[in-house]
Design a protein around this motif. Structure first.
Motif, PDB file in Angstrom:
ATOM      1  N   VAL A  48      29.445-102.463 -41.056  1.00 10.78           N
ATOM      2  CA  VAL A  48      28.646-101.173 -40.511  1.00 10.78           C
ATOM      3  C   VAL A  48      27.323-101.258 -41.212  1.00 10.78           C
ATOM      4  O   VAL A  48      26.160-101.255 -40.571  1.00 10.78           O
ATOM      5  CB  VAL A  48      29.310-100.182 -40.635  1.00 10.78           C
ATOM      6  CG1 VAL A  48      28.506 -98.892 -39.880  1.00 10.78           C
ATOM      7  CG2 VAL A  48      30.727-100.199 -39.833  1.00 10.78           C
ATOM      8  N   ASP A  49      27.330-101.239 -42.738  1.00  5.88           N
ATOM      9  CA  ASP A  49      25.988-101.264 -43.229  1.00  5.88           C
ATOM     10  C   ASP A  49      25.188-102.594 -43.198  1.00  5.88           C
ATOM     11  O   ASP A  49      24.018-102.495 -43.070  1.00  5.88           O
ATOM     12  CB  ASP A  49      26.470-101.234 -44.910  1.00  5.88           C
ATOM     13  CG  ASP A  49      27.163-100.027 -45.362  1.00  5.88           C
ATOM     14  OD1 ASP A  49      26.829 -98.928 -44.797  1.00  5.88           O
ATOM     15  OD2 ASP A  49      28.172 -99.931 -46.018  1.00  5.88           O
ATOM     16  N   GLU A  50      25.989-103.699 -42.968  1.00  6.64           N
ATOM     17  CA  GLU A  50      25.113-104.952 -42.598  1.00  6.64           C
ATOM     18  C   GLU A  50      24.566-104.717 -41.268  1.00  6.64           C
ATOM     19  O   GLU A  50      23.191-105.098 -41.299  1.00  6.64           O
ATOM     20  CB  GLU A  50      25.932-105.929 -42.564  1.00  6.64           C
ATOM     21  CG  GLU A  50      25.343-107.271 -42.339  1.00  6.64           C
ATOM     22  CD  GLU A  50      24.676-107.778 -43.571  1.00  6.64           C
ATOM     23  OE1 GLU A  50      23.416-108.408 -43.274  1.00  6.64           O
ATOM     24  OE2 GLU A  50      24.924-107.642 -44.515  1.00  6.64           O
ATOM     25  N   ALA A  51      25.027-104.145 -40.303  1.00 11.07           N
ATOM     26  CA  ALA A  51      24.449-103.864 -38.923  1.00 11.07           C
ATOM     27  C   ALA A  51      23.130-102.966 -39.277  1.00 11.07           C
ATOM     28  O   ALA A  51      22.142-103.162 -38.647  1.00 11.07           O
ATOM     29  CB  ALA A  51      25.367-103.490 -37.990  1.00 11.07           C
ATOM     30  N   ASP A  64      14.309-105.179 -38.807  1.00 12.54           N
ATOM     31  CA  ASP A  64      13.761-104.256 -37.870  1.00 12.54           C
ATOM     32  C   ASP A  64      15.071-104.135 -36.894  1.00 12.54           C
ATOM     33  O   ASP A  64      15.196-105.091 -36.107  1.00 12.54           O
ATOM     34  CB  ASP A  64      12.421-104.806 -37.088  1.00 12.54           C
ATOM     35  CG  ASP A  64      12.060-103.662 -36.083  1.00 12.54           C
ATOM     36  OD1 ASP A  64      12.512-102.685 -35.811  1.00 12.54           O
ATOM     37  OD2 ASP A  64      10.934-104.161 -35.572  1.00 12.54           O
ATOM     38  N   ILE A  65      15.655-103.146 -36.798  1.00 11.79           N
ATOM     39  CA  ILE A  65      16.741-103.030 -35.791  1.00 11.79           C
ATOM     40  C   ILE A  65      16.430-102.926 -34.307  1.00 11.79           C
ATOM     41  O   ILE A  65      17.293-103.436 -33.573  1.00 11.79           O
ATOM     42  CB  ILE A  65      17.582-101.793 -36.057  1.00 11.79           C
ATOM     43  CG1 ILE A  65      16.974-100.280 -35.641  1.00 11.79           C
ATOM     44  CG2 ILE A  65      18.278-101.802 -37.530  1.00 11.79           C
ATOM     45  CD1 ILE A  65      17.638 -99.221 -35.831  1.00 11.79           C
ATOM     46  N   TYR A  66      15.086-102.830 -34.218  1.00  7.37           N
ATOM     47  CA  TYR A  66      14.772-103.010 -32.500  1.00  7.37           C
ATOM     48  C   TYR A  66      14.549-104.414 -32.260  1.00  7.37           C
ATOM     49  O   TYR A  66      14.182-104.642 -30.983  1.00  7.37           O
ATOM     50  CB  TYR A  66      13.662-102.108 -32.391  1.00  7.37           C
ATOM     51  CG  TYR A  66      14.066-100.627 -32.446  1.00  7.37           C
ATOM     52  CD1 TYR A  66      14.934 -99.839 -31.735  1.00  7.37           C
ATOM     53  CD2 TYR A  66      13.467 -99.795 -33.639  1.00  7.37           C
ATOM     54  CE1 TYR A  66      15.432 -98.537 -32.118  1.00  7.37           C
ATOM     55  CE2 TYR A  66      14.087 -98.553 -34.025  1.00  7.37           C
ATOM     56  CZ  TYR A  66      14.808 -97.990 -33.062  1.00  7.37           C
ATOM     57  OH  TYR A  66      15.451 -96.621 -33.345  1.00  7.37           O
ATOM     58  N   LEU A 110      26.625-108.751 -35.083  1.00  4.95           N
ATOM     59  CA  LEU A 110      26.515-107.564 -36.155  1.00  4.95           C
ATOM     60  C   LEU A 110      27.510-106.407 -35.467  1.00  4.95           C
ATOM     61  O   LEU A 110      28.188-105.691 -36.024  1.00  4.95           O
ATOM     62  CB  LEU A 110      25.123-107.166 -36.240  1.00  4.95           C
ATOM     63  CG  LEU A 110      24.367-108.105 -37.180  1.00  4.95           C
ATOM     64  CD1 LEU A 110      22.931-107.682 -37.330  1.00  4.95           C
ATOM     65  CD2 LEU A 110      24.955-108.039 -38.604  1.00  4.95           C
ATOM     66  N   ARG A 111      27.003-106.084 -34.084  1.00  2.00           N
ATOM     67  CA  ARG A 111      27.498-104.985 -33.162  1.00  2.00           C
ATOM     68  C   ARG A 111      29.077-105.079 -33.162  1.00  2.00           C
ATOM     69  O   ARG A 111      29.960-104.119 -33.696  1.00  2.00           O
ATOM     70  CB  ARG A 111      27.047-104.674 -31.895  1.00  2.00           C
ATOM     71  CG  ARG A 111      27.636-103.441 -31.167  1.00  2.00           C
ATOM     72  CD  ARG A 111      26.814-103.566 -29.702  1.00  2.00           C
ATOM     73  NE  ARG A 111      27.030-104.814 -29.082  1.00  2.00           N
ATOM     74  CZ  ARG A 111      25.984-105.412 -28.507  1.00  2.00           C
ATOM     75  NH1 ARG A 111      24.716-104.957 -28.892  1.00  2.00           N
ATOM     76  NH2 ARG A 111      26.030-106.417 -27.749  1.00  2.00           N
ATOM     77  N   GLU A 112      29.575-106.381 -32.870  1.00  2.00           N
ATOM     78  CA  GLU A 112      31.131-106.408 -32.800  1.00  2.00           C
ATOM     79  C   GLU A 112      31.807-106.403 -34.157  1.00  2.00           C
ATOM     80  O   GLU A 112      32.754-105.736 -34.221  1.00  2.00           O
ATOM     81  CB  GLU A 112      31.399-107.851 -32.124  1.00  2.00           C
ATOM     82  CG  GLU A 112      30.932-107.773 -30.543  1.00  2.00           C
ATOM     83  CD  GLU A 112      31.341-109.210 -30.044  1.00  2.00           C
ATOM     84  OE1 GLU A 112      31.142-110.318 -30.767  1.00  2.00           O
ATOM     85  OE2 GLU A 112      30.840-109.195 -28.994  1.00  2.00           O
ATOM     86  N   ARG A 157      34.523-103.470 -34.983  1.00  2.00           N
ATOM     87  CA  ARG A 157      36.142-103.891 -35.337  1.00  2.00           C
ATOM     88  C   ARG A 157      36.337-103.480 -36.798  1.00  2.00           C
ATOM     89  O   ARG A 157      37.479-102.940 -36.877  1.00  2.00           O
ATOM     90  CB  ARG A 157      36.170-105.529 -35.728  1.00  2.00           C
ATOM     91  CG  ARG A 157      36.341-106.034 -34.200  1.00  2.00           C
ATOM     92  CD  ARG A 157      36.738-107.786 -34.480  1.00  2.00           C
ATOM     93  NE  ARG A 157      36.344-108.394 -33.129  1.00  2.00           N
ATOM     94  CZ  ARG A 157      35.402-109.173 -32.864  1.00  2.00           C
ATOM     95  NH1 ARG A 157      34.360-109.363 -33.688  1.00  2.00           N
ATOM     96  NH2 ARG A 157      35.263-109.585 -31.730  1.00  2.00           N
ATOM     97  N   TYR A 158      35.559-103.441 -37.587  1.00  2.00           N
ATOM     98  CA  TYR A 158      35.673-102.531 -39.089  1.00  2.00           C
ATOM     99  C   TYR A 158      36.108-101.338 -38.623  1.00  2.00           C
ATOM    100  O   TYR A 158      36.757-100.749 -39.354  1.00  2.00           O
ATOM    101  CB  TYR A 158      34.289-102.956 -39.840  1.00  2.00           C
ATOM    102  CG  TYR A 158      34.354-102.415 -41.158  1.00  2.00           C
ATOM    103  CD1 TYR A 158      35.361-102.947 -42.107  1.00  2.00           C
ATOM    104  CD2 TYR A 158      34.110-101.390 -41.512  1.00  2.00           C
ATOM    105  CE1 TYR A 158      35.581-102.461 -43.480  1.00  2.00           C
ATOM    106  CE2 TYR A 158      34.215-100.427 -42.687  1.00  2.00           C
ATOM    107  CZ  TYR A 158      34.911-101.250 -43.749  1.00  2.00           C
ATOM    108  OH  TYR A 158      34.855-100.585 -44.823  1.00  2.00           O
ATOM    109  N   SER A 159      34.986-100.550 -38.083  1.00  2.00           N
ATOM    110  CA  SER A 159      35.340 -99.143 -37.863  1.00  2.00           C
ATOM    111  C   SER A 159      36.762 -98.790 -37.301  1.00  2.00           C
ATOM    112  O   SER A 159      37.337 -97.814 -37.613  1.00  2.00           O
ATOM    113  CB  SER A 159      34.247 -98.703 -36.644  1.00  2.00           C
ATOM    114  OG  SER A 159      33.050 -98.837 -37.438  1.00  2.00           O
TER     115      SER A 159
END
Length: 52
Positions: A19-22, A28-30, A40-42, A46-48
């Protein structure tokens, strides 16, 4: 820059979860390539679900 102002709230990189990595691992997240953003999202989702 904003990253320096937020540095005290961001955990050390050695302790990052997916999550932190994402959130903090991209400049720039955009403006992340689609394939990188998807991975990154997947990984973060999964981790969450595994670590509630």
């Amino acid at each position: 820059m904003i990253r320096e102002k937020l540095a005290k709230f961001i955990p050390p990189k050695e302790e990052w979860t997916p999550v932190d990595e994402a959130l903090y691992g991209v400049e720039d997240i955009y403006n992340v390539p689609d394939d990188t953003a998807k991975k990154l999202r997947e990984d973060a989702i999964r981790y969450s679900f595994r670590h509630r």
